[in-house]
Design a protein around this motif. Structure first.
Motif, PDB file in Angstrom:
ATOM      1  N   LEU A 158       0.811  -1.337   0.298  1.00  7.66           N
ATOM      2  CA  LEU A 158      -0.301   0.174   0.123  1.00  7.66           C
ATOM      3  C   LEU A 158       0.783   1.376   0.003  1.00  7.66           C
ATOM      4  CD1 LEU A 158      -3.093   0.650   1.645  1.00  7.66           C
ATOM      5  CD2 LEU A 158      -1.880   2.129   2.435  1.00  7.66           C
ATOM      6  N   VAL A 159       0.421   1.857  -0.738  1.00 12.02           N
ATOM      7  CA  VAL A 159       1.020   3.186  -1.009  1.00 12.02           C
ATOM      8  C   VAL A 159       0.375   4.808  -0.711  1.00 12.02           C
ATOM      9  CG1 VAL A 159       2.615   5.498  -2.090  1.00 12.02           C
ATOM     10  CG2 VAL A 159       2.127   2.494  -2.412  1.00 12.02           C
ATOM     11  N   LEU A 160       0.692   5.244   0.597  1.00  9.36           N
ATOM     12  CA  LEU A 160      -0.356   5.682   0.954  1.00  9.36           C
ATOM     13  C   LEU A 160       0.444   7.752   0.639  1.00  9.36           C
ATOM     14  CD1 LEU A 160      -2.555   6.034   3.822  1.00  9.36           C
ATOM     15  CD2 LEU A 160      -1.470   7.933   3.784  1.00  9.36           C
ATOM     16  N   PHE A 161      -1.026   8.575  -0.078  1.00  4.07           N
ATOM     17  CA  PHE A 161      -0.250   9.935  -0.296  1.00  4.07           C
ATOM     18  C   PHE A 161      -0.981  11.048   0.717  1.00  4.07           C
ATOM     19  CE2 PHE A 161       0.595   7.804  -4.464  1.00  4.07           C
ATOM     20  CZ  PHE A 161       1.693   8.840  -4.482  1.00  4.07           C
ATOM     21  N   ALA A 162      -0.440  11.756   1.678  1.00  4.26           N
ATOM     22  CA  ALA A 162      -1.063  12.314   2.843  1.00  4.26           C
ATOM     23  C   ALA A 162      -0.905  13.394   2.498  1.00  4.26           C
ATOM     24  CB  ALA A 162      -0.216  12.055   4.420  1.00  4.26           C
ATOM     25  N   ALA A 163      -2.136  14.034   2.642  1.00  3.67           N
ATOM     26  CA  ALA A 163      -2.303  15.573   2.209  1.00  3.67           C
ATOM     27  C   ALA A 163      -3.721  16.085   3.867  1.00  3.67           C
ATOM     28  CB  ALA A 163      -2.647  16.362   1.125  1.00  3.67           C
ATOM     29  N   SER A 164      -3.256  17.071   4.349  1.00  6.28           N
ATOM     30  CA  SER A 164      -3.850  17.241   5.517  1.00  6.28           C
ATOM     31  C   SER A 164      -3.800  18.151   6.500  1.00  6.28           C
ATOM     32  CB  SER A 164      -4.607  16.072   6.454  1.00  6.28           C
ATOM     33  OG  SER A 164      -5.462  15.620   7.009  1.00  6.28           O
ATOM     34  N   GLY A 165      -4.513  18.802   7.337  1.00  7.72           N
ATOM     35  CA  GLY A 165      -4.565  19.895   8.052  1.00  7.72           C
ATOM     36  C   GLY A 165      -5.014  19.065   9.068  1.00  7.72           C
ATOM     37  N   GLY A 166      -5.409  18.064   9.871  1.00  2.00           N
ATOM     38  CA  GLY A 166      -5.681  17.193  10.556  1.00  2.00           C
ATOM     39  C   GLY A 166      -6.869  16.771  10.657  1.00  2.00           C
ATOM     40  N   ALA A 167      -7.410  16.765  12.413  1.00  2.00           N
ATOM     41  CA  ALA A 167      -8.482  15.831  12.563  1.00  2.00           C
ATOM     42  C   ALA A 167      -9.865  16.977  11.866  1.00  2.00           C
ATOM     43  CB  ALA A 167      -9.176  15.643  13.715  1.00  2.00           C
ATOM     44  N   ARG A 168     -11.664  16.011  11.748  1.00  2.00           N
ATOM     45  CA  ARG A 168     -12.078  17.393  11.657  1.00  2.00           C
ATOM     46  C   ARG A 168     -12.588  17.903  12.436  1.00  2.00           C
ATOM     47  NH1 ARG A 168     -15.767  14.635   6.559  1.00  2.00           N
ATOM     48  NH2 ARG A 168     -12.945  15.094   5.402  1.00  2.00           N
ATOM     49  N   MET A 169     -12.887  18.962  13.075  1.00  2.00           N
ATOM     50  CA  MET A 169     -13.561  19.562  14.048  1.00  2.00           C
ATOM     51  C   MET A 169     -14.955  19.230  14.365  1.00  2.00           C
ATOM     52  SD  MET A 169     -13.701  23.457  13.976  1.00  2.00           S
ATOM     53  CE  MET A 169     -14.799  24.862  12.700  1.00  2.00           C
ATOM     54  N   VAL A 198       4.670   5.593   2.710  1.00  2.00           N
ATOM     55  CA  VAL A 198       4.140   6.767   2.338  1.00  2.00           C
ATOM     56  C   VAL A 198       4.540   8.144   2.291  1.00  2.00           C
ATOM     57  CG1 VAL A 198       2.999   8.924   4.303  1.00  2.00           C
ATOM     58  CG2 VAL A 198       3.237   6.333   5.288  1.00  2.00           C
ATOM     59  N   VAL A 199       3.989   8.737   1.350  1.00  2.00           N
ATOM     60  CA  VAL A 199       4.417   9.873   0.198  1.00  2.00           C
ATOM     61  C   VAL A 199       3.620  11.440   1.271  1.00  2.00           C
ATOM     62  CG1 VAL A 199       4.732  10.829  -1.610  1.00  2.00           C
ATOM     63  CG2 VAL A 199       4.526   9.029  -1.529  1.00  2.00           C
ATOM     64  N   LEU A 200       4.503  12.128   1.605  1.00  2.00           N
ATOM     65  CA  LEU A 200       4.524  13.087   2.536  1.00  2.00           C
ATOM     66  C   LEU A 200       4.056  13.827   1.971  1.00  2.00           C
ATOM     67  CD1 LEU A 200       6.349  12.678   5.505  1.00  2.00           C
ATOM     68  CD2 LEU A 200       3.636  12.268   5.679  1.00  2.00           C
ATOM     69  N   THR A 201       3.136  15.067   1.610  1.00  2.00           N
ATOM     70  CA  THR A 201       3.072  15.946   0.721  1.00  2.00           C
ATOM     71  C   THR A 201       2.489  17.544   1.202  1.00  2.00           C
ATOM     72  OG1 THR A 201       0.745  15.582   0.495  1.00  2.00           O
ATOM     73  CG2 THR A 201       1.562  14.679  -0.785  1.00  2.00           C
ATOM     74  N   ASN A 202       2.480  18.555   0.187  1.00  2.00           N
ATOM     75  CA  ASN A 202       2.161  20.359   1.474  1.00  2.00           C
ATOM     76  C   ASN A 202       0.329  20.539   1.387  1.00  2.00           C
ATOM     77  OD1 ASN A 202       2.911  22.001   2.175  1.00  2.00           O
ATOM     78  ND2 ASN A 202       1.851  23.128   0.172  1.00  2.00           N
ATOM     79  N   PRO A 203      -0.064  20.165   2.392  1.00  2.00           N
ATOM     80  CA  PRO A 203       0.835  20.030   4.403  1.00  2.00           C
ATOM     81  C   PRO A 203       0.383  18.799   4.336  1.00  2.00           C
ATOM     82  CG  PRO A 203      -0.871  21.313   4.091  1.00  2.00           C
ATOM     83  CD  PRO A 203      -1.759  20.945   2.598  1.00  2.00           C
ATOM     84  N   THR A 204       0.815  17.874   5.340  1.00  2.00           N
ATOM     85  CA  THR A 204       0.583  16.902   6.436  1.00  2.00           C
ATOM     86  C   THR A 204       1.146  17.159   8.037  1.00  2.00           C
ATOM     87  OG1 THR A 204       1.258  15.542   4.466  1.00  2.00           O
ATOM     88  CG2 THR A 204       1.299  14.629   6.464  1.00  2.00           C
ATOM     89  N   THR A 205      -0.522  17.539   8.241  1.00  2.00           N
ATOM     90  CA  THR A 205      -0.048  18.499   9.928  1.00  2.00           C
ATOM     91  C   THR A 205      -0.707  17.777  10.395  1.00  2.00           C
ATOM     92  OG1 THR A 205      -2.340  20.016   9.149  1.00  2.00           O
ATOM     93  CG2 THR A 205       0.481  20.518   8.761  1.00  2.00           C
ATOM     94  N   GLY A 206      -1.287  17.891  12.167  1.00  2.00           N
ATOM     95  CA  GLY A 206      -1.849  17.761  12.957  1.00  2.00           C
ATOM     96  C   GLY A 206      -2.341  16.058  13.264  1.00  2.00           C
ATOM     97  N   GLY A 207      -3.540  15.680  13.676  1.00  2.00           N
ATOM     98  CA  GLY A 207      -3.530  14.195  13.853  1.00  2.00           C
ATOM     99  C   GLY A 207      -3.658  13.068  13.010  1.00  2.00           C
ATOM    100  N   VAL A 208      -3.454  13.679  11.658  1.00  2.00           N
ATOM    101  CA  VAL A 208      -2.607  12.571  10.523  1.00  2.00           C
ATOM    102  C   VAL A 208      -0.956  12.442  10.627  1.00  2.00           C
ATOM    103  CG1 VAL A 208      -2.171  12.208   8.145  1.00  2.00           C
ATOM    104  CG2 VAL A 208      -4.999  13.826   8.919  1.00  2.00           C
ATOM    105  N   THR A 209      -0.351  13.408  11.560  1.00  2.00           N
ATOM    106  CA  THR A 209       0.817  12.559  11.092  1.00  2.00           C
ATOM    107  C   THR A 209       0.748  12.284  12.443  1.00  2.00           C
ATOM    108  OG1 THR A 209       1.408  15.425  10.562  1.00  2.00           O
ATOM    109  CG2 THR A 209       3.166  14.458  11.183  1.00  2.00           C
ATOM    110  N   ALA A 210       0.177  12.452  13.355  1.00  2.00           N
ATOM    111  CA  ALA A 210       0.232  11.683  14.918  1.00  2.00           C
ATOM    112  C   ALA A 210      -0.187  10.615  14.757  1.00  2.00           C
ATOM    113  CB  ALA A 210      -0.327  12.576  16.330  1.00  2.00           C
ATOM    114  N   SER A 211      -0.417   9.838  13.149  1.00  2.00           N
ATOM    115  CA  SER A 211      -1.048   8.483  13.616  1.00  2.00           C
ATOM    116  C   SER A 211      -0.683   7.736  12.018  1.00  2.00           C
ATOM    117  CB  SER A 211      -2.402   9.266  12.928  1.00  2.00           C
ATOM    118  OG  SER A 211      -3.050   9.760  12.439  1.00  2.00           O
TER     119      SER A 211
END
Length: 308
Positions: A158-169, A198-211
């Motif tokens: 599995l290849v995952l492209f992460a791009a997120s500001g974090g958890a959904r409030m 994992v491919v980290l793209t702009n931006p990858t932050t918040g809870g996504v980075t913590a998991s």
């Protein structure tokens, strides 16, 4: 009857009159200010040819560039409650979801695809930042788990492209619960002995980075990507110190051991394919065969690292 007024002038006006022009024909490079024709940018995978700046790219477009011949089978995402908390801020949460679905043509921020890269069968999971900042909610969490389960059942990497500001409030604690749930999915996948890149793209932050975004076997970052948990401004206000230049950017994190390599999007497919063939113990193509197909050099020495 004035034939010039009635016949000639309308025809001249139709030729010389103002035409409606589509918007966004030219896109400005955030770094150099250069104007780039959108067709040229699209054909270059939304990477500015002159500066190498990586623009954001839609999930479906990324998968088309990544898979062989641009062909893949989308995996249906599980159904979840639409608005479990009946949340409302300036708008109702259900209205925000409708707008995001219309804008991106996606059900939520995550898209799973099954296909091949250089003949190797894989599953790819992509987060689309255009869908509410790629935020992680119940639907996105379930989609990520579905991606891992699909790859595990099919015995594919599995290849995952992460791009997120974090958890959904808008989903509160239900969003935060996706962090341990996706982590468990990663653990089950690794117990099966399958590679996870994992491919980290702009931006990858918040809870996504913590998991799940920092639990891969190999972490690749696109050039200039912002990667971290809290933002630079929050950190500076907390520690009351000025952060180093380029802090939390991909190149800085690679120098400090948080990221394994920084690779241009134009080389990502060949680099990931080579790494997966090594991890899957599949005969890989010679390095010359891969480098000859590259259309642009890697950023910050990425070519040497990608071939390593």
């Amino acid at each position: 009857m004035n034939w010039i007024t009635n016949f000639v002038r309308p025809r001249i006006n139709s030729m010389l009159g103002r035409r409606d022009m589509p918007e966004n024909l030219w896109i400005k490079d955030p770094e150099s200010g250069e104007m780039v024709f959108h067709k040229d940018l699209e054909s270059n995978q939304w990477v500015i040819p002159s500066s190498g700046h990586h623009m954001k790219i839609a999930a479906r477009e990324r998968l088309k560039f990544f898979f062989d011949d641009g062909r893949f089978d989308a995996v249906d995402n599980p159904k979840v409650p639409t608005d479990p908390l009946k949340f409302r801020d300036e708008k109702r949460y259900v209205d925000r979801l409708k707008e995001a679905r219309t804008k991106t043509s996606l059900e939520d921020a995550v898209l799973n695809g099954v296909g091949t890269i250089e003949g190797l069968p894989i599953v790819a999971t992509v987060q689309d930042f255009a869908f509410m900042g790629g935020s992680l909610g119940m639907a996105a969490g379930e989609a990520i788990i579905r991606g891992f389960d699909t790859a595990r059942e099919k015995r594919r990497p599995l290849v995952l492209f992460a791009a997120s500001g974090g958890a959904r409030m808008q989903e509160g604690i239900l969003s935060l619960m996706q962090l341990p749930r996706t982590t468990v999915a990663v653990d089950r996948f690794k117990e099966a002995g399958l590679p996870y890149i994992v491919v980290l793209t702009n931006p990858t932050t918040g809870g996504v980075t913590a998991s799940y975004a920092m639990l891969g076997d190999i972490h690749i970052a696109e050039p200039g990507a912002l990667i971290g948990f809290a933002g630079p401004r929050v950190i500076e206000q907390t520690i009351r110190e000025k952060l180093p230049e380029g802090f939390q950017r991909a190149e800085y994190l690679m120098e400090h051991g948080m990221v394994d390599m920084v690779v241009s999007r134009l080389q990502m497919r060949a680099t990931v394919a080579r790494l997966l063939k090594i991890l899957m113990k599949t005969p890989a193509e010679p390095v010359d065969a891969i480098t000859s197909d590259r259309s642009a050099p890697a950023t910050d020495g990425g070519e040497a690292r990608a071939a390593a």
